[in-house]
Design an enzyme around this catalytic site. Sequence first.
Site, PDB file in Angstrom:
ATOM      1  N   TRP A 107     -11.208 -27.450  -6.720  1.00  0.00           N
ATOM      2  CA  TRP A 107     -11.033 -27.264  -5.273  1.00  0.00           C
ATOM      3  C   TRP A 107     -11.788 -25.983  -4.875  1.00  0.00           C
ATOM      4  O   TRP A 107     -11.540 -24.926  -5.479  1.00  0.00           O
ATOM      5  CB  TRP A 107      -9.530 -27.135  -4.985  1.00  0.00           C
ATOM      6  CG  TRP A 107      -9.143 -27.027  -3.551  1.00  0.00           C
ATOM      7  CD1 TRP A 107      -9.618 -27.768  -2.514  1.00  0.00           C
ATOM      8  CD2 TRP A 107      -8.169 -26.128  -3.000  1.00  0.00           C
ATOM      9  NE1 TRP A 107      -8.994 -27.395  -1.343  1.00  0.00           N
ATOM     10  CE2 TRP A 107      -8.110 -26.394  -1.618  1.00  0.00           C
ATOM     11  CE3 TRP A 107      -7.348 -25.137  -3.534  1.00  0.00           C
ATOM     12  CZ2 TRP A 107      -7.260 -25.706  -0.760  1.00  0.00           C
ATOM     13  CZ3 TRP A 107      -6.497 -24.446  -2.694  1.00  0.00           C
ATOM     14  CH2 TRP A 107      -6.459 -24.727  -1.317  1.00  0.00           C
TER      15      TRP A 107
ATOM     16  N   LYS B 262       1.670 -32.315   1.144  1.00  0.00           N
ATOM     17  CA  LYS B 262       1.287 -33.729   1.123  1.00  0.00           C
ATOM     18  C   LYS B 262       2.511 -34.620   0.931  1.00  0.00           C
ATOM     19  O   LYS B 262       2.709 -35.569   1.686  1.00  0.00           O
ATOM     20  CB  LYS B 262       0.282 -34.005   0.003  1.00  0.00           C
ATOM     21  CG  LYS B 262      -0.674 -32.872  -0.292  1.00  0.00           C
ATOM     22  CD  LYS B 262      -1.814 -32.772   0.670  1.00  0.00           C
ATOM     23  CE  LYS B 262      -2.510 -31.442   0.483  1.00  0.00           C
ATOM     24  NZ  LYS B 262      -3.823 -31.315   0.981  1.00  0.00           N
TER      25      LYS B 262
ATOM     26  N   ASP C  41      -1.783 -26.103 -10.968  1.00  0.00           N
ATOM     27  CA  ASP C  41      -1.797 -26.341  -9.529  1.00  0.00           C
ATOM     28  C   ASP C  41      -1.219 -27.744  -9.328  1.00  0.00           C
ATOM     29  O   ASP C  41      -1.799 -28.736  -9.778  1.00  0.00           O
ATOM     30  CB  ASP C  41      -3.233 -26.245  -8.991  1.00  0.00           C
ATOM     31  CG  ASP C  41      -3.266 -26.353  -7.468  1.00  0.00           C
ATOM     32  OD1 ASP C  41      -2.244 -26.764  -6.881  1.00  0.00           O
ATOM     33  OD2 ASP C  41      -4.309 -26.045  -6.871  1.00  0.00           O
TER      34      ASP C  41
END
Length: 398
Positions: A132, A247, A212
Site C-alpha cells: 500500500w 471496511k 496490517d
Amino acid sequence: MSHFNRVDWVAGDPIMGLLEAFRADPNPAKLDLGVGVYKDQQGLTPIPKAVKLAEQALIGSEQTKSYIGGHGDVSFGTYLLHLVLGAHSPVIDDKRAGCTQTAGGTGALRLTGEFIAQCLPGKGIWLSQPTWPIHETLFQAAGLSISHYPYVGADNRLDVAGMLQAMRQIPRGDVILLHACCHNPTGFDLSRSDWQQVLDVVKERELLPLFDFAYQGFGDGLEEDAWAVRLFAQALPELLITSSCSKNFGLYRERTGGLIVIAENADRLLAVRSQLASIARNLWSTPPSHGAAVVAEILGSTSLRTVWQDEVEAMRNRIMSLRKGLVEALIPFGLNERFAHIAEQRGMFSYTGLTPEQVAALKERYSVYLVSSGRANVAGLDENRLDELARAIAEVSR
Ligand code: LMR
C-alpha cells in the site's frame, strides 16, 4: 513579507487524488475502481444495517461527550482483541495483549511507526514490494529506514520462493510488515503452508512482525482471515497488529481502528502501553468516540453481531462473484486466461497486470479509474457493466 513563499507545491496522495478526479469527471458512464471502498448494486457505499441500529441505540444511551482516555474506549478495545485474536485466546487470558484505539488503521500504523522510531531505535522496517503506497510515506514520515522484500514476480504472480529468500537476509531484529489477508494492492494472499514458512524465518531472524489487518472478513471469513495472525500470536512472544474497522464495519469516515500489542508478559505490556499513550497524546491526544462506540455496541449484542456478520458475508460473497463475473465477461475477447488471477485473488483489490499506459487509456477513453499500478478495486464494480468494462480492457490491451 510572505511567510509561505518558500512552501513548494506537492502532489496529493495518488489514491485520494483519483477519488477527486473521479468526482470531477462529468462523464455519466464513469466507473470508480480506485480507492478501496465497497459499493453495492446501486453504486453506493451503504451504512451497514447493524451500524444504523447501533447508532439508534447509542442516541438513547449515550451519557457524555467527555474524553475517552489515551487508549480509547475500553470495551471497544476488549471486543477488538477478541475479534482479532479469537474468543478464547490464551494471550488475552494471560494479560499479554492490549489494544490502543486509533484513528482508523492508518492511525494505528502511524502510532506504530512512531513507537518503533522512539522506543526501538535502530530497527529498520521491511515492506512487501509492492505494498500500500501509504506504508512507504507513513513510515518514512516517522523517520524509519525502509527496505523491501519481493512479493509478486514479473509474471504478476505471487513469488513465495523469492519472498522467503529475501526474508532470510533481513537483519536480525528488524520489523517486518505482513498483510494478514487481502493483500493491498495485489489481492494475492499466502497459503497456510506459506505462512508457516514465513513464521520459521521470523523466528530464525528474530524479527518483530507487524500485521496490517485492514480487511478482516473480506477474504475467506472473519475467523479464517485471522488464521495467520493467530498462528503468530500463539508462536511468538511479541507481535504488533494494526486493525481497521473502516471496511468490515463500513465506518470509513468515522476513523475507527486499533493497535494491538502482544508482549512477553503483563509487565512488559504495561510499559509498551505507557509509551503508546504518551506518543498518542502528542499525535491526536485522545481518539474520537463515535465509531468505536458503534463497534462496541455491535460486538456486545448477540443480535446486532449476527446482523453484522451476515452483512460482512454478503459483501465478501458479492466481491467474489464480481471477480468471477469479470473473468467470464473477458471470455469473448479471449482474455479470460490472461486475467484468470482476478478470480483467484482475495479482498477488495486486484493487481490486474494492466500497465500504467493501459490504466491511463482506460481513464482517458472510458472514464474508468484505477490506480496507475494496475490495482483495481473489485468491490467498486457494477455487475451490470462487466461486459462494458471487459470491452474497454480488451480495447486498451490490444
Ligand atoms: C485504499 O488502499 O484504497 C484504501 O486503503 C483507502 C486508503 O486510505 O488509501
